[in-house]
Design an enzyme around this catalytic site. Structure first.
Site, short mmCIF file in Angstrom:
data_model
loop_
_atom_site.label_atom_id
_atom_site.label_comp_id
_atom_site.label_asym_id
_atom_site.label_seq_id
_atom_site.Cartn_x
_atom_site.Cartn_y
_atom_site.Cartn_z
N GLN A 239 0.83 -1.21 0.00
CA GLN A 239 0.00 0.00 0.00
C GLN A 239 0.87 1.27 0.00
O GLN A 239 0.35 2.36 -0.16
CB GLN A 239 -0.94 0.01 1.21
CG GLN A 239 -2.04 -1.03 1.11
CD GLN A 239 -3.03 -1.00 2.27
OE1 GLN A 239 -3.23 -2.02 2.92
NE2 GLN A 239 -3.66 0.13 2.52
N ARG A 386 -9.46 -0.30 7.70
CA ARG A 386 -10.48 0.72 7.47
C ARG A 386 -10.79 1.53 8.73
O ARG A 386 -11.93 1.74 9.08
CB ARG A 386 -11.76 0.03 7.02
CG ARG A 386 -12.34 0.73 5.80
CD ARG A 386 -13.35 -0.07 5.07
NE ARG A 386 -13.72 0.70 3.88
CZ ARG A 386 -14.17 0.18 2.77
NH1 ARG A 386 -14.32 -1.10 2.66
NH2 ARG A 386 -14.48 0.96 1.76
N CYS A 387 -9.72 1.95 9.40
CA CYS A 387 -9.96 2.55 10.72
C CYS A 387 -9.43 3.96 10.84
O CYS A 387 -9.63 4.61 11.87
CB CYS A 387 -9.32 1.69 11.78
SG CYS A 387 -7.53 1.76 11.71
N GLU A 762 -12.85 5.17 4.55
CA GLU A 762 -12.97 4.51 5.85
C GLU A 762 -14.19 4.94 6.65
O GLU A 762 -14.58 4.29 7.63
CB GLU A 762 -11.69 4.75 6.66
CG GLU A 762 -10.51 4.06 6.02
CD GLU A 762 -9.19 4.51 6.60
OE1 GLU A 762 -8.42 3.66 7.05
OE2 GLU A 762 -8.92 5.73 6.60
N1 PCD Z 1 -13.74 9.61 -3.48
C1 PCD Z 1 -14.61 10.44 -4.19
N2 PCD Z 1 -14.99 11.64 -3.63
C2 PCD Z 1 -14.54 11.98 -2.43
C3 PCD Z 1 -13.68 11.13 -1.69
C4 PCD Z 1 -13.29 9.96 -2.27
O1 PCD Z 1 -15.04 10.10 -5.30
N3 PCD Z 1 -14.89 13.15 -1.87
C5 PCD Z 1 -13.29 8.33 -4.07
C6 PCD Z 1 -11.80 8.43 -4.38
O2 PCD Z 1 -11.50 8.96 -5.56
C7 PCD Z 1 -11.36 6.97 -4.22
C8 PCD Z 1 -12.30 6.42 -3.18
O3 PCD Z 1 -13.45 7.30 -3.16
O4 PCD Z 1 -11.53 6.30 -5.42
C9 PCD Z 1 -11.63 6.37 -1.76
O5 PCD Z 1 -11.00 7.60 -1.54
P1 PCD Z 1 -10.30 8.01 -0.17
O6 PCD Z 1 -11.31 8.16 0.89
O7 PCD Z 1 -9.40 9.13 -0.44
O8 PCD Z 1 -9.47 6.71 0.25
P2 PCD Z 1 -8.13 6.14 -0.44
O9 PCD Z 1 -6.95 6.70 0.21
O10 PCD Z 1 -8.25 6.19 -1.89
O11 PCD Z 1 -8.28 4.61 -0.07
C10 PCD Z 1 -7.90 4.14 1.20
C11 PCD Z 1 -9.13 3.53 1.88
C12 PCD Z 1 -8.69 2.71 3.06
S1 PCD Z 1 -7.67 3.39 4.14
C13 PCD Z 1 -9.21 1.47 3.28
S2 PCD Z 1 -8.75 0.62 4.65
C14 PCD Z 1 -10.19 0.82 2.35
C15 PCD Z 1 -10.87 1.92 1.54
O12 PCD Z 1 -9.86 2.72 0.95
N4 PCD Z 1 -9.48 -0.10 1.50
C16 PCD Z 1 -10.11 -0.48 0.34
N5 PCD Z 1 -11.66 1.35 0.48
C17 PCD Z 1 -11.21 0.23 -0.17
N6 PCD Z 1 -11.87 -0.15 -1.26
C18 PCD Z 1 -11.43 -1.25 -1.92
N7 PCD Z 1 -12.11 -1.66 -3.02
N8 PCD Z 1 -10.36 -1.96 -1.49
C19 PCD Z 1 -9.69 -1.60 -0.39
O13 PCD Z 1 -8.63 -2.26 -0.02
MO1 PCD Z 1 -6.80 1.63 5.51
O14 PCD Z 1 -5.76 2.76 6.41
O15 PCD Z 1 -5.66 0.88 4.48
O16 PCD Z 1 -6.98 0.54 7.03
#
Ligand code: PCD
Length: 808
Positions: A239, A386-387, A762
């Site tokens: 990432q 996703r925090c 997130e």
């Molecule tokens: N957007 C729009 N408008 C606005 C904002 C936003 O349209 N106003 C869109 C954009 O362009 C992109 C999306 O929506 O396409 C998202 O963005 P953003 O909020 O800036 O974010 P990014 O940086 O791009 O990404 C990151 C995130 C995170 S952090 C996580 S866990 C998850 C989410 O992303 N991962 C994932 N989501 C998702 N989806 C998918 N399909 N796969 C994945 O793996 Mo961490 O810190 O890493 O725990």
């Protein structure tokens, strides 16, 4: 010349900002034509596989590799001893700790990497793994962070001095050999004083259980060391590819220009692919040792057992208020279980991430947060999934505290929220724990949400249901889950956000070709979010060329400008801003070219959708296509040929998206099965780039929230065995469990982002988890429930009902 197409048609033709453009990447994803790490097949490539510890805590007395080496097809078996001369048997973690690459003397969690087998194919490697004989001496296992802080058992012997003293860690003094750090924000004394003297105080202890991002594609890498040219190429599920390149250079001593890191297509990241794993290092070392490419791809169990977990926060809160419900103070203490190595992926100065946004969306005058990080015999990692750097924990905490306070006050929780919202006119708002919220309009969003679901009607129905239940006419109770969340995404200003010393800016480089199409490269990397679609939309609107004619490239460090990658919903706030700024540089040059071509002064032309027009004379214009052509084919006095720009963007602040969620749930108290009747999600992420992509993000994030709230967990037994390391036990929701989400929005642009956009990826998870949990808890509130811990699986819900005497 008269233009045949209307302005609206020209705008639509760009497929720019605000357009629900179909995702361009889906053509290859839906046809099985993606190119993932495991699709990379190089001539002569070998395959690696790990010998992993079956024990959670044990000393390694010996490792015998003879039988494994004797198996035809096996090239090498690496152990810590082989890595030690290279200084690679341990590696630094993103949190300033260090982690064993291969077990050095002992193992600290089940599934820890002990030896790396390299063989002609994956199956031979797996067979050889079985032949490696490791002699373990079991040690006492600690899986409870509270016990860990009391125990005489030292988990990390490497972190205790010879004289028995405890050296400071990366985040200051440590109180116990198994203690990692104490991190504090706010004013403890002042907070305690307010709480001690308050008219109403509510307290709660809650556990936000350990879980795992579990992306569809597991982690993996292919390393190829070209010894002749001294070049190392590393493909992987990264990432943050640039950071991996820098770390790989610092660790290996190979100069950074001789390393090329490529993140190809990634099958979901969710934070799981931010950290650096032993597999990456071992594939590199193995390629250097064998002189041929080496691939390592983990299987599902390895992914669940050994790569970055999420959560595992024990939170204890006190919240005080006046009798009328105005909150006066908040106290929070967290015991954070980080497992065997502190490998959390947080900005360096924030060992507990952005947990200090735990005052939420409310105007709370004084607050305190203390976090103690603790080692246990569990897998390292943390923060992922996703925090937004622990914002999910923070929002879960405050949204539960609000519910518990509402019980204490005997007040409606929706009204309690309204009373305490930070008001529109208070933005920019500096919270008691330090953050400056850039913008918000909470009440408007809340009112819209409550109206959309007919909140009053729901409450009336719920009251009737309680009566019916008490009369014995139904065995189903009804819960109304509320949550109002404020996110903090877009790390971050370089002045306070860095990872391993690298400031968290991001970048975009754009090159317009003579015929008016373009390629833009960014420092981020999509893992499914759809960047190739949406970044092109930002640029289309900025430079007036159709999104269809702009290729977006990410993830190849040989071509993309340096950037910090994609996590923490930072791509839109940071790289998206860089894209807009690079686009504006293009436009500035284009303006000069247009003025020259139109034989007027620079100031006498203005940008209009896809062209520059002479002010007041709309029929005199040059389209961006014409301008691009001229940039390469005309000698323009005072201007260099070409049309390119690059922007490195350091955001002045983070962005603060927010949202209002409501979940309506019916629960059968005899089976513990919840049925989600309705889920309404209003999100405000400022300017919306692609509404369809946003909707997809929200559906995905809510589904992961449902998973976490209603069943998904990484559970350990007392011996440190992972009880949920397969998809038989680890809950991944399917279409069966997932309700029909109703999405909605308001738009409160970020005042400092060039196009006013905030992150959104997130948000649904951050807001969704407390909403699902609150729905369960609210169903039992009329029967005496204050708080029960997640995950609310059928068994635990049944137990809740049972504990409340509802089965009597
Ligand atoms: N957007 C729009 N408008 C606005 C904002 C936003 O349209 N106003 C869109 C954009 O362009 C992109 C999306 O929506 O396409 C998202 O963005 P953003 O909020 O800036 O974010 P990014 O940086 O791009 O990404 C990151 C995130 C995170 S952090 C996580 S866990 C998850 C989410 O992303 N991962 C994932 N989501 C998702 N989806 C998918 N399909 N796969 C994945 O793996 Mo961490 O810190 O890493 O725990």
């Amino acid at each position: 010349m008269k233009d045949e197409i209307s302005r609206e048609e020209r705008v639509a033709g760009l497929k720019g900002l605000g357009c629900s453009r179909k995702r361009v990447e889906d053509a290859r994803f839906t046809q099985g034509k993606g190119n993932y790490v495991d699709d990379i097949k190089l001539p002569g490539m070998l395959h690696g596989d790990f010998v992993r510890s079956p024990y959670a805590h044990a000393r390694i007395k010996s490792i015998n590799i003879d039988a494994a080496m004797a198996l035809p097809g096996v090239t090498a078996v690496l152990t810590a001893k082989d890595l030690e001369p290279l200084g690679l048997h341990w590696m630094p973690t993103l949190a300033g700790d260090k982690q064993m690459v291969l077990a050095d003397g002992k193992v600290l969690f089940q599934g820890q990497e002990v030896a790396f087998v390299v063989a002609s194919d994956r199956y031979v490697a797996a067979d050889a793994v079985e032949l490696v004989e490791v002699d373990y001496e079991e040690l006492e296992v600690i899986v409870d962070p509270f016990k860990s802080l009391q125990s005489d058992v030292v988990l990390r012997e490497d972190l205790v001095a010879d004289d028995g003293s405890i050296p400071n860690g990366a985040h200051g003094p440590r109180k116990h050999p198994n203690h990692i750090f104490t991190w504090e924000a706010g004013e403890e004394e002042a907070t305690n004083q307010v709480i001690d003297n308050a008219a109403v105080v509510a307290e709660a202890e809650m556990y936000y259980h350990r879980t795992h991002p579990c992306p569809l594609e597991t982690c993996g890498s292919v390393a190829s060391m070209d010894k002749v040219n001294g070049k190392l190429t590393l493909w992987g599920t990264f990432q943050a590819p640039h950071v991996v390149r820098t770390v790989a250079s610092l660790l290996s001593g190979i100069e950074e220009h001789n390393i090329r890191v490529v993140s190809p297509d990634i099958g979901g990241g969710f934070g799981n692919k931010v950290g650096v794993y032993p597999g990456y290092i071992c594939s590199i070392v193995a390629s250097i040792v064998t002189g041929v490419p080496v691939k390592w791809v983990e299987d599902r169990m390895e992914n669940l057992m050994s790569t970055a977990f999420a959560r595992d926060y024990w939170m204890k809160g006190k919240i005080s208020a006046t009798k009328e419900g105005k909150i006066t103070g908040l106290h929070c203490h967290v015991t954070a279980d980080h497992g065997a190595f502190d490998a959390c992926a947080d900005p360096t100065k924030f060992p507990a991430g952005f947990m200090n946004i735990c005052t939420g969306s409310y105007d709370i005058p004084v607050a305190y947060l203390g976090v103690d990080g603790v080692y246990t015999n569990k897998a390292p990692g943390g923060v992922s999934y996703r925090c937004s750097f622990r914002v999910t924990e923070a929002v879960y905490f405050i949204e539960r505290m609000i519910e518990v306070l509402a019980i204490e006050l005997n007040m409606d929780p929706a009204e309690l929220r309204s009373i305490n919202f930070i008001k529109k006119e208070q933005f920019p708002y500096t919270a008691a724990l330090g953050w400056e919220y850039d913008s918000g309009d909470y009440q408007t969003a809340w009112d819209k949400a409550l109206k959309a679901v007919d909140y009053k009607g729901l409450r009336a129905e719920q009251a009737e249901r309680v009566e019916a239940f008490k009369r014995g006419e139904t065995r189903k109770v009804m819960g109304i889950g509320l949550s109002f969340f404020t996110e903090i995404v877009g790390a971050g200003p370089v002045k306070n956000c860095d990872i391993l010393g690298m400031g968290m800016f991001d970048s975009c480089e754009i090159r317009i070709h003579p015929t008016g199409s373009a390629v833009a490269r960014l420092g981020t990397i999509s893992q499914g979010q759809g960047h190739a679609t949406t970044f092109a939309q930002i640029l289309a609107t900025e430079i007036g060329l159709s999104a269809e004619s702009i290729t977006i490239e990410e993830g190849d460090t040989d071509t993309a400008p340096y950037g910090l990658g994609t996590y923490g919903s930072r791509s839109t706030p940071v790289a998206g801003a860089a894209a807009a700024m690079a686009g504006r540089k293009i436009r500035a040059k284009a303006q000069m070219i247009a003025a020259y071509l139109l034989e007027v002064h620079d100031n006498d032309v203005e940008f209009d959708v896809d062209r520059f027009v002479v002010k007041g004379v709309p029929e005199r214009f040059k389209t961006m296509k014409e301008i691009a052509y001229a940039a390469y084919n005309q000698a323009i006095p005072g201007l260099e040929p070409g049309l390119e720009a690059v922007s490195y963007y350091d955001p002045p602040n983070m962005t603060y998206p927010f949202g209002a969620y409501v979940c309506v749930m019916d629960i059968d108290v005899d089976t513990g099965v919840p049925e989600i009747r309705r889920f309404y999600a209003l999100d405000d992420c400022g300017t919306r780039i692609n509404p369809m992509v946003i909707e997809g993000q929200i559906h995905g994030g809510l589904t992961e929230a449902l998973a976490v709230a209603l069943g998904q967990e990484i559970a350990y037994d007392d011996m440190g065995n992972v009880k949920t390391a397969t998809l038989m036990d680890f809950f991944l929701p399917t279409a069966w469990e997932v309700p029909n989400y109703e999405t909605d929005f308001t738009v409160t642009p970020s005042p400092h982002h060039p196009i006013g956009a905030k992150g959104v990826g997130e948000s649904p998870h951050v807001g969704g988890v407390p909403c699902f949990s609150n729905a369960v808890q609210d169903a039992f509130r009329p029967f005496g429930n204050r708080h029960t811990n997640m995950p609310h699986d059928h068994w635990r819900i049944w137990q809740t009902a049972n504990n409340l005497g509802m089965h009597d």
